[in-house]
Design an enzyme around this catalytic site. Sequence first.
Site, short mmCIF file in Angstrom:
data_model
loop_
_atom_site.label_atom_id
_atom_site.label_comp_id
_atom_site.label_asym_id
_atom_site.label_seq_id
_atom_site.Cartn_x
_atom_site.Cartn_y
_atom_site.Cartn_z
N ASP A 182 7.06 85.26 22.90
CA ASP A 182 6.23 84.26 22.22
C ASP A 182 6.32 82.91 22.93
O ASP A 182 7.02 82.77 23.94
CB ASP A 182 6.72 84.20 20.77
CG ASP A 182 5.60 84.02 19.78
OD1 ASP A 182 4.58 83.40 20.12
OD2 ASP A 182 5.76 84.49 18.64
N GLU A 215 1.36 84.05 24.79
CA GLU A 215 1.27 82.63 25.13
C GLU A 215 -0.04 82.04 24.60
O GLU A 215 -0.36 80.89 24.88
CB GLU A 215 1.48 82.58 26.65
CG GLU A 215 1.15 81.39 27.46
CD GLU A 215 -0.33 81.25 27.77
OE1 GLU A 215 -1.15 82.03 27.27
OE2 GLU A 215 -0.66 80.31 28.51
N TRP A 216 -0.74 82.86 23.77
CA TRP A 216 -1.92 82.44 23.00
C TRP A 216 -3.11 82.01 23.86
O TRP A 216 -4.01 81.32 23.36
CB TRP A 216 -1.56 81.29 22.04
CG TRP A 216 -0.28 81.47 21.32
CD1 TRP A 216 0.22 82.64 20.78
CD2 TRP A 216 0.71 80.47 21.05
NE1 TRP A 216 1.44 82.41 20.19
CE2 TRP A 216 1.77 81.09 20.33
CE3 TRP A 216 0.79 79.10 21.32
CZ2 TRP A 216 2.89 80.40 19.92
CZ3 TRP A 216 1.91 78.41 20.90
CH2 TRP A 216 2.95 79.06 20.20
N GLY A 217 -3.09 82.34 25.15
CA GLY A 217 -4.22 81.95 25.99
C GLY A 217 -4.18 80.49 26.40
O GLY A 217 -5.12 80.00 27.03
N ASP A 218 -3.09 79.78 26.09
CA ASP A 218 -3.02 78.34 26.34
C ASP A 218 -3.31 77.97 27.79
O ASP A 218 -3.99 76.98 28.06
CB ASP A 218 -1.62 77.80 26.00
CG ASP A 218 -1.49 77.47 24.53
OD1 ASP A 218 -2.41 77.80 23.75
OD2 ASP A 218 -0.45 76.87 24.16
N ASP A 237 -3.36 83.18 16.74
CA ASP A 237 -3.10 84.36 15.91
C ASP A 237 -4.35 84.84 15.17
O ASP A 237 -5.17 84.05 14.71
CB ASP A 237 -2.02 84.05 14.87
CG ASP A 237 -0.66 83.89 15.52
OD1 ASP A 237 -0.58 83.90 16.76
OD2 ASP A 237 0.31 83.76 14.76
#
Length: 422
Positions: A182, A215-218, A237
């Site tokens: 995460d 990494e949420w696409g950051d 999410d």
Amino acid sequence: MKSRGALVPISGLHGIGQRPVAFGTPGRASHTALKAGMGFFLLFFVCASGYSQKFDGLALTPPMGWNSWNTFGANISEGLIRETADAMITNGMQEAGYRYIVIDDGWEAKERDAQGNLVPDPARFPSGMKALGDYLHGKGFKFGIHNCAGTKTCAGLPGGRGHEFEDARTYASWAVDFLKYDWCNHGTANGEETYKTMRDALYAAGRPVVFSLCEWGDTQPWLWAKEVGHLWRTTGDIMDCYDCQGVYALGWKFILQKQNGLEKYAGPDHWNDPDMLEVGNPGLSLAESRAHFSLWCLLAAPLMAGNDPRAVSPEIRAILTDRELIAIDQDPLGKQGYAFMLHPGKQIWVKELANDEWAVCFFNDSDGAVKLRLDWSHLSFVKGTRRIRDVWEKTDLGTTGANFERAVPAHDVFVVRLGPST
Ligand code: GLA
């Protein structure tokens, strides 16, 4: 809730630096020293490059499994994990292909032990993670675990930053097969560098592990993560709803929209991950669960169920275990689908399959029923006349030579598989 923690200096290379290296004897002639120096350089290079890779070939098709987060959050225990594994055997999910059982945030004790090792929460995981992994392996599953590239996980438990190599050895000692990593509390850390450090640590520990970047696409991991992990999240999410929106989270309709255009970055062993499934959770109607599952299959998404398999209804079980849909997701060509048309109420998503077949998903994203009138010749990717298979209804619908009409309810789909040219 995601928070930003303080920057902690990375110590990711210590696993390589700690390895003993033998080279020339001090005091010899200078050319010997030079040769020795070159030898050291070469040995170091070989060691370093030997670790700078992921384990290849572990995810030739998108990983399938179950993850605790979407239904249970951090409220997890070894009893729940064991019961879930048992339920996935009796309800047919294991047989349908769901292999990885991933324990998400919440399994850890609040602090590392005196030696700096990660330890499980003693009240909720009293038997320890090795014993739990043994249980899962004994039942034919693979064992997955969660941690975070930051100083703490999103639930405030010990993160991996600065401990990558020792943690990787801990996971190997527990026989972990899958690591979801995460991105909470990462401070100003660089994503690519941070995830590469954990990749190298896993490789150095020697146990093959599917590495799931969360990494949420950051920092657009699809541009750099192919050599780092086997799958990478493309967005924040997912939420248990069709089209709601939170601060960091979205309903699946909006997550879907963000996948279009990313298809060129996915393929065998490196997948875009639009997040885990909400299929069967209370915020979705049956149609919305069916459409969500269908579209994730068209996207060649990792299929990580996020429901409670101990309490699955027959209708949801039928969706999650549908062999024809799963075959579309797991197709060996490994191509991610894309939006052929984004007309309101009449979205068309298509996925090329092996042997010159195609999957086509007509998605009614509007709030009322629509009637599709299909002239197959308008779908330019369809070459020649094809047999049409209605994937959900399990019926054959003739060929693409004739026009076709079909009503599609709100938020529902009509999925066909077009066979080879006749
Ligand atoms: C982040 C991830 C989620 C879940 C939680 C756990 O929000 O994106 O999938 O792992 O952390 O805290």
